[in-house]
Design an enzyme around this catalytic site. Structure first.
Site, PDB file in Angstrom:
ATOM      1  N   GLY A  93      33.923  24.363 -42.995  1.00 27.21           N
ATOM      2  CA  GLY A  93      33.259  25.529 -43.554  1.00 27.21           C
ATOM      3  C   GLY A  93      32.618  26.364 -42.472  1.00 27.21           C
ATOM      4  N   GLY A  94      31.902  27.400 -42.905  1.00 31.65           N
ATOM      5  CA  GLY A  94      31.260  28.282 -41.945  1.00 31.65           C
ATOM      6  C   GLY A  94      30.197  27.607 -41.112  1.00 31.65           C
ATOM      7  N   PHE A  95      29.612  26.506 -41.620  1.00 37.63           N
ATOM      8  CA  PHE A  95      28.555  25.816 -40.895  1.00 37.63           C
ATOM      9  C   PHE A  95      29.068  24.659 -40.054  1.00 37.63           C
ATOM     10  CE2 PHE A  95      25.824  28.629 -42.427  1.00 37.63           C
ATOM     11  CZ  PHE A  95      25.114  28.398 -43.594  1.00 37.63           C
ATOM     12  N   GLY A  96      30.341  24.303 -40.160  1.00 43.38           N
ATOM     13  CA  GLY A  96      30.851  23.204 -39.361  1.00 43.38           C
ATOM     14  C   GLY A  96      31.939  22.441 -40.081  1.00 43.38           C
ATOM     15  N   ASP A 136      23.730  29.355 -53.590  1.00 44.26           N
ATOM     16  CA  ASP A 136      25.108  29.319 -53.108  1.00 44.26           C
ATOM     17  C   ASP A 136      25.970  28.404 -53.978  1.00 44.26           C
ATOM     18  OD1 ASP A 136      27.157  30.154 -51.476  1.00 44.26           O
ATOM     19  OD2 ASP A 136      26.843  28.591 -49.976  1.00 44.26           O
ATOM     20  N   GLY A 143      37.165  18.427 -44.442  1.00 49.30           N
ATOM     21  CA  GLY A 143      36.807  19.778 -44.841  1.00 49.30           C
ATOM     22  C   GLY A 143      36.210  20.554 -43.701  1.00 49.30           C
ATOM     23  N   VAL A 182      33.329  18.666 -41.897  1.00 56.10           N
ATOM     24  CA  VAL A 182      32.927  17.472 -42.619  1.00 56.10           C
ATOM     25  C   VAL A 182      33.963  16.380 -42.349  1.00 56.10           C
ATOM     26  CG1 VAL A 182      32.407  16.452 -44.861  1.00 56.10           C
ATOM     27  CG2 VAL A 182      31.796  18.829 -44.399  1.00 56.10           C
ATOM     28  N   LYS A 218      28.510  15.660 -42.145  1.00 60.85           N
ATOM     29  CA  LYS A 218      28.558  17.108 -41.984  1.00 60.85           C
ATOM     30  C   LYS A 218      28.011  17.452 -40.603  1.00 60.85           C
ATOM     31  CE  LYS A 218      26.645  21.348 -44.037  1.00 60.85           C
ATOM     32  NZ  LYS A 218      25.765  21.877 -45.101  1.00 60.85           N
TER      33      LYS A 218
END
Length: 853
Positions: free
Chosen positions: A537-540, A653, A535, A542, A556
């Site tokens: 996402g905006g934070f990094g 969130d 996966g 996975v 993560k």
């Protein structure tokens, strides 16, 4: 002459009708007895109604299937029948050709070909006196001789001896020594199937120790605790609300009876098909039930959740705690919040030199390894336990008038917990050496010596700690001058530095969490191989990984350009480490190495909910039952964050990509980087930086930065609509006449076409009626959650009750509130329930769009 004949004719007609009325009770209404010359049939729609009109007995069909049952229900609840008893629950009539009548001394239910489907099966008594069936005002159906009007001892048979899923006032659970019968509750198979389900609620008396057990098949799920003369020690909320049980123990029976002080109030205790007990009341003329008590209510009610010699406490993190004088059996698992292995004694017991640790407000341990003595007092009980080498603890058996009698345990202590009120004192035997510092029985002279010794010891320990800390700082300073500092300063555990409390106050705290070395993370993920990527996402990104011991993990890795900085990273670590719930993702550790910030979670095989919900192929595997279970799991997780955890958490969130699924499709809420801690007395807060995912944010948060637990409720409502429809909320922008999913659902709801928005995968023309009702119920709950006004949205505790009970009244929703995107990417508007649907504009909203991982 013609007038005389006319008068005679009318008189004859009236006489004939009078005789017909008297001798054919089928034409009368609200009769409460059935005689040997009478009968009930399905086709006649005739019923028996108790005096006062509370209960009604007759035939009913709970679903569209052709299955007919004989049962008792509350007569005045016409729109939502509440059934209290079913006669032929495991042997339904397959056609509408059924009849109920008296044959000999028995009440029998006959099928289409006059075959016996169900009978009272009375074998005692050969009296030639006529018998009759009567529905009493308390809902008890009895068989008695016609001349015996009042005495319960003269009943030949009563339905109260054969309960189904509901306990009514005056009904008993327990053993009848005369008949050898054990009366207990058994759940329905499901909402529209009264047949015996998997869950039972039984009253057991083992060696004189009475307890109630909630079981799934033969597995104990929850335990009530021992009866102490007033209450069951594991269910104090019942006494807090109302007196509940009356306990009887004599030569004829040992049983408990449900009490109700006000006879004008309807009250019942029901075991439902998902393994919960509901205590419900209804005050006429109200038409809906109020569930004021349900059991189990939290994780600490789970049977043996913390193992031997440990107690569960929801105010601590982790929730499992060892008794004083005991240490965790498995320290590594204990630190991760897994306490099922329990604790072991620090010092083994001998037959002398032991003392007692007093634990207050406790649920008493499982009675499997205990005995009762109801004659001796508590002092004698203590002396007996001290001289008995096998005794491990004791407690009072009766707390009504002082303290009399005692329970004595001779084995390991299981299934205990603490309460903020009620509960009992439990005395646990511990080696004397392990209680020297906490005993209040020492003399003043010994107390002074001990206090002086402790003071000196603390000074020495403090000096050693200061010296070690100073030496460590020196060593780190030297290592920092070398290029290989990275791997040499890492330890097995890390303490995060002090920081400002996230709720805005000046409290600070240290948090100790497991630390994994960066080299181990590289090995586990094969140097962050793209093959292990699951996966982004905006934070990094996975990654899936595997530690050297074979354990699978999810890694993560926060990117250096991520908006989640050190504060958000530490926030997520601190929050998840303190939260323990089956519907929250479990944090296994973290890694901090120069610019790397890494979180290590339990690996969940089925990834995120959005990877299933919005994928055309995987979505077909999500039937309604799976989706409904996911909805309930998410709701329980949010309920824990908002109300049941030791700290109140606002997630901020909630969305489909932040709901992860394990191998059993159990949902787990993840990603606490933007979560906030709320004080118990706080109702809302304000932030200048609005973060979250567009489409899930409530209007008041998106526009004004105001957030509260109702903000999470709004996000849950959007998520619920996505689960039901299989469509993304933002996928509706400018599609046809609807800006988004919420507007589409509301339009169809107003037009009476609520099912039009439901995913075709889970609904078709052959779907049973109960399923359609359940889906519509969930749609109504979702619309309540996304109301424009904060005060119109329900609390999550109410949402859980509405999801779990068909009898729970649900308010009618008003138009929802939502934000719609304007022509500019920097402009957003909110729509609420204004008559002209005017939208207000807001600029400079900071958005964090996090993709599925």
């Amino acid at each position: 002459m013609k007038g005389v004949q006319s008068t005679y004719h009318h008189s004859y007609t009236l006489s004939f009708l009078l005789v017909l009325f008297l001798f054919h009770p089928i034409l009368s209404i609200d009769v409460n007895t059935l005689s040997s010359t009478d009968f009930l049939t399905i086709s006649s729609n005739r019923t028996l109604v108790s005096h006062g009109g509370v209960f009604e007995l007759g035939f009913f069909k709970p679903s569209a299937l052709s299955r007919w049952y004989l049962g008792i229900w509350y007569k005045k609840l016409v729109s939502d029948k509440t059934y209290a008893w079913v006669a032929n629950r495991d042997n339904p009539l397959s056609t509408s050709s059924g009849s109920l009548k008296i044959s000999g001394n028995n009440l029998v239910l006959l099928g289409q070909f006059n075959n016996c489907v169900w009978s009272t099966n009375i074998t005692r008594g050969k009296s030639t006196s006529p018998v009759m069936a009567e529905l009493l005002p308390n809902g008890n159906l009895v068989m008695r001789y016609s001349y015996n009007n009042d005495s319960p001892s003269g009943f030949l048979w009563q339905s109260f001896d054969f309960p189904t899923d509901t306990l009514l006032p005056d009904m008993k659970l327990g053993y009848d020594h005369k008949t050898g019968r054990n009366r207990f509750l058994t759940s329905w198979r499901n909402f529209d199937d009264p047949s015996s389900g998997d869950f039972t609620y039984k009253f057991y008396v083992r060696r004189g120790l009475p307890e109630l057990f909630l079981k799934k098949n033969y597995v104990v799920m929850e335990r009530s605790g021992l009866w102490n003369g007033i209450e069951f020690s594991g269910m104090p909320e019942e006494r807090r609300n109302h007196p509940v049980y009356d306990y009887t123990e004599n030569s004829e029976e040992v049983a408990i009876r449900l009490l109700i002080a006000n006879q004008s109030i309807y009250s019942r205790l029901t075991i439902i098909d998902v393994g919960y007990l509901h205590r419900s009341t209804l005050i006429p003329p109200s038409r809906g039930w109020s569930n004021f008590l349900y059991f189990p209510k939290d994780d600490c009610d789970a049977y043996k959740s913390c193992g031997p010699y440990a107690y569960c406490d929801l105010s601590t993190s982790p929730r499992c705690n060892c008794f004083e004088g005991f240490d965790p059996m498995n320290r590594q698992q204990w630190d991760l919040g897994e306490g099922s292995d329990g604790c072991v004694r620090r010092t083994p017991l001998s037959c002398s030199g032991n003392r007692f640790l007093m634990l207050r407000k406790m649920k008493l341990p499982d009675a499997k390894m205990s005995i009762a003595d109801r004659i001796i007092d508590l002092k004698k009980c203590e002396e007996r336990c001290l001289t008995d080498c096998n005794c491990t603890s004791f407690a009072a058996a009766d707390v009504r008038r002082g303290v009399t009698g005692c329970f004595i345990w001779t084995g390991e202590l299981y299934d205990t917990r603490t309460y903020s009120f009620a509960g009992q004192d439990l005395y646990v035997k511990v080696a004397n050496v392990d209680l020297v510092l906490s005993s209040d029985e020492e003399s003043d002279r010994n107390g002074k010596i001990i206090r002086w010794s402790i003071g000196v010891s603390l000074m020495l320990i403090l000096s050693v700690i200061v010296f070690c800390f100073w030496k460590r700082r020196q060593k780190q300073a030297k290592l920092a001058e070398t290029p290989i500092v990275k791997t040499q300063v890492l330890m097995n555990r890390m303490v995060l530095p002090r920081q400002r409390n996230l709720s805005g106050d000046n409290q600070v705290e240290d948090l100790e969490v497991p630390l994994i070395e960066f080299e181990d993370v590289l090995i586990a993920t094969e140097h962050f191989s793209d093959c292990n990527k699951v996966g982004k996402g905006g934070f990094g990104v996975v990654y899936k990984g595997r530690l050297l011991d074979g354990q699978e993990i999810a890694v993560k890795r926060l990117s250096e350009m991520s908006a989640q900085g050190t504060n958000e990273f530490m926030n997520e670590v601190r929050l998840i480490a303190r939260l323990q719930h089956i519907n929250l993702v479990q944090l296994l550790g973290c890694c901090v190495d120069e610019g790397e910030k890494i979180l290590i979670y339990e690996y969940l095989e089925n990834l995120s909910l959005d990877s299933h919900l919005f994928d055309l192929t995987r979505r077909r595997m999500l039937n309604w039952q799976m989706r409904f279970d996911i909805i309930n799991g998410i709701a329980r997780g949010i309920l824990y964050l908002h109300h049941d955890s030791s700290i109140r958490i606002i997630h901020r969130d909630l969305k489909a990509s932040n709901i992860l699924l394990d191998k059993d499709m159990t949902p787990k809420i993840s990603d606490f980087g933007m979560a906030r801690i709320f004080g118990r007395d706080e109702t809302e807060a304000n932030t200048r930086k609005v973060v979250g995912t567009y489409g899930y944010m409530s209007p008041e948060y998106a526009l004004d930065g105001i957030f509260s637990i109702k903000s999470d409720i709004y996000s849950f409502g959007v998520l619920l609509l996505e689960i039901i429809s299989g469509k993304r909320n933002k996928g509706f922008y400018y599609s046809g006449r609807d800006y988004n999913l919420l507007e589409c659902v509301w339009r169809n709801w107003k037009e009476g076409q609520g099912l039009a928005i439901v995913d075709t995968v889970i609904i078709d023309s052959s779907s049973p009626t109960f399923r359609l009702r359940e889906i519509l119920r969930c749609l109504q709950i979702a619309l309540l959650c996304v109301q424009a006004r904060v005060e119109d949205r329900p609390l999550m505790s109410s949402v859980v009750l509405m999801l779990g009970s068909e009898a729970e009244d649900i308010p009618q929703p008003k138009p929802p509130g939502y934000c719609v995107i304007g022509n500019s990417s920097e402009t957003y508007s909110t729509w609420s329930k204004q008559p002209d649907n005017e939208a207000c504009t807001v600029n400079q909203i900071t958005m964090s769009i996090i993709d599925a991982r």
